[in-house]
Design an enzyme around this catalytic site. Structure first.
Site, PDB file in Angstrom:
ATOM      1  CB  SER A  96      -0.878   0.002   1.255  1.00 44.03           C
ATOM      2  OG  SER A  96      -1.528   1.241   1.439  1.00 44.03           O
ATOM      3  CE1 TYR A 110      -4.295  -2.051   4.836  1.00 47.53           C
ATOM      4  CE2 TYR A 110      -3.324   0.126   4.553  1.00 47.53           C
ATOM      5  CZ  TYR A 110      -3.893  -1.010   4.016  1.00 47.53           C
ATOM      6  OH  TYR A 110      -4.049  -1.103   2.650  1.00 47.53           O
TER       7      TYR A 110
END
Length: 266
Positions: free
Chosen positions: A146, A159
């Site tokens: 990401s 995350y």
């Protein structure tokens, strides 16, 4: 794409691809794109209802209900791949969860560990299981990291740190597996349209006092292109990395983020 009438092969004709978290979102977009380019597809996902619905549309794909954080279920998925295909040419480690949006003092240990179990342990377990199926002819492993794996993201620490870990895993495995002609790369999606992003933006909107629409506008305006990324954009990047066009590319972390990282300091 593969043209049945002309017989012109696609870029993945004859290839066999395993895609985790492939029943929806980015994973499904990649599976559909790969299939359109001639690949044989195996999908695992913990959502049995989605798998069943998808099987009605694509009965030619292999489906296994599996949680990638559970070793026995991962083993079942890759044994099914071995039984159906004999070997693999591509693994897409797409399965992941977004986890909590909260300050570090408010994040429960169980929530932190759940993110790492799916996003990091899952990639490890799947890669470990797939390598033996990739060694015969080489191939491609794609980690779905990401943009949060490249920059600091406050209130998203489980995350973001897990996605940073995937980049370290990518670079290390690229060197380790190179002798087997297995390429390992990561894709770094930016703000990608879909239910997961909607949940994140809803949480950010709640904490900022903005409406959902106002928060979307704020998020998008930060990027150089000023727009959201579509799942199909990620699928295009995955296709390049999985195909022979990317045969000399390994150890790379490829942002597909509409210029969000590049615009950080503007």
């Amino acid at each position: 794409m593969f043209d049945k009438e002309s017989g012109v092969p696609g870029r993945l004709t004859g290839k066999r691809a395993a895609i985790t978290g492939g029943a929806a979102g980015i994973g499904l977009a990649i599976a559909q794109r790969f299939a359109g380019e001639g690949a044989s597809i195996a999908v695992c996902d913990p959502d049995r209802a989605r798998l069943a619905a998808l099987q009605q549309e694509r009965p030619d794909w292999l489906y296994v209900a599996a949680d990638v954080s559970i070793e026995s279920q991962v083993a079942e998925f890759f044994e099914a791949c071995r039984a159906r295909f004999g070997a693999l040419d591509c693994l897409v480690n797409n399965a992941g969860i977004s986890g909590p949006t909260a300050g570090i003092e408010s994040i429960a240990l169980a929530d932190w560990e759940a993110v790492y179990a799916c996003n990091v342990r899952g990639a490890y377990l799947c890669t470990r299981a797939a390598v033996g199926l990739l060694k015969s002819a080489g191939g491609s492993i794609i980690m779905m990291s990401s943009l949060a794996g490249r920059v600091g993201v406050p209130f998203r620490t489980p995350y973001a740190s897990a996605k940073w870990a995937l980049i370290g895993l990518t670079k290390s495995l690229a060197v380790e597996l190179g002798e087997h002609k297995i390429r390992v790369n990561a894709i770094l999606p930016g703000l990608t349209r879909g239910p997961r992003l909607e949940r994140v933006i809803e949480a950010r909107a709640a904490s900022s006092g903005r409406t959902f629409e106002e928060q979307v506008a704020v998020e998008v305006s930060a990027g150089a292109l000023g727009e959201l990324v579509e799942p199909e954009d990620i699928a295009s990047a995955a296709l390049y990395l999985a195909s022979d066009e990317g045969r000399r590319v390994t150890g790379v972390s490829l942002p597909v983020d509409a210029g969000l990282e590049s615009a950080t300091f503007r």
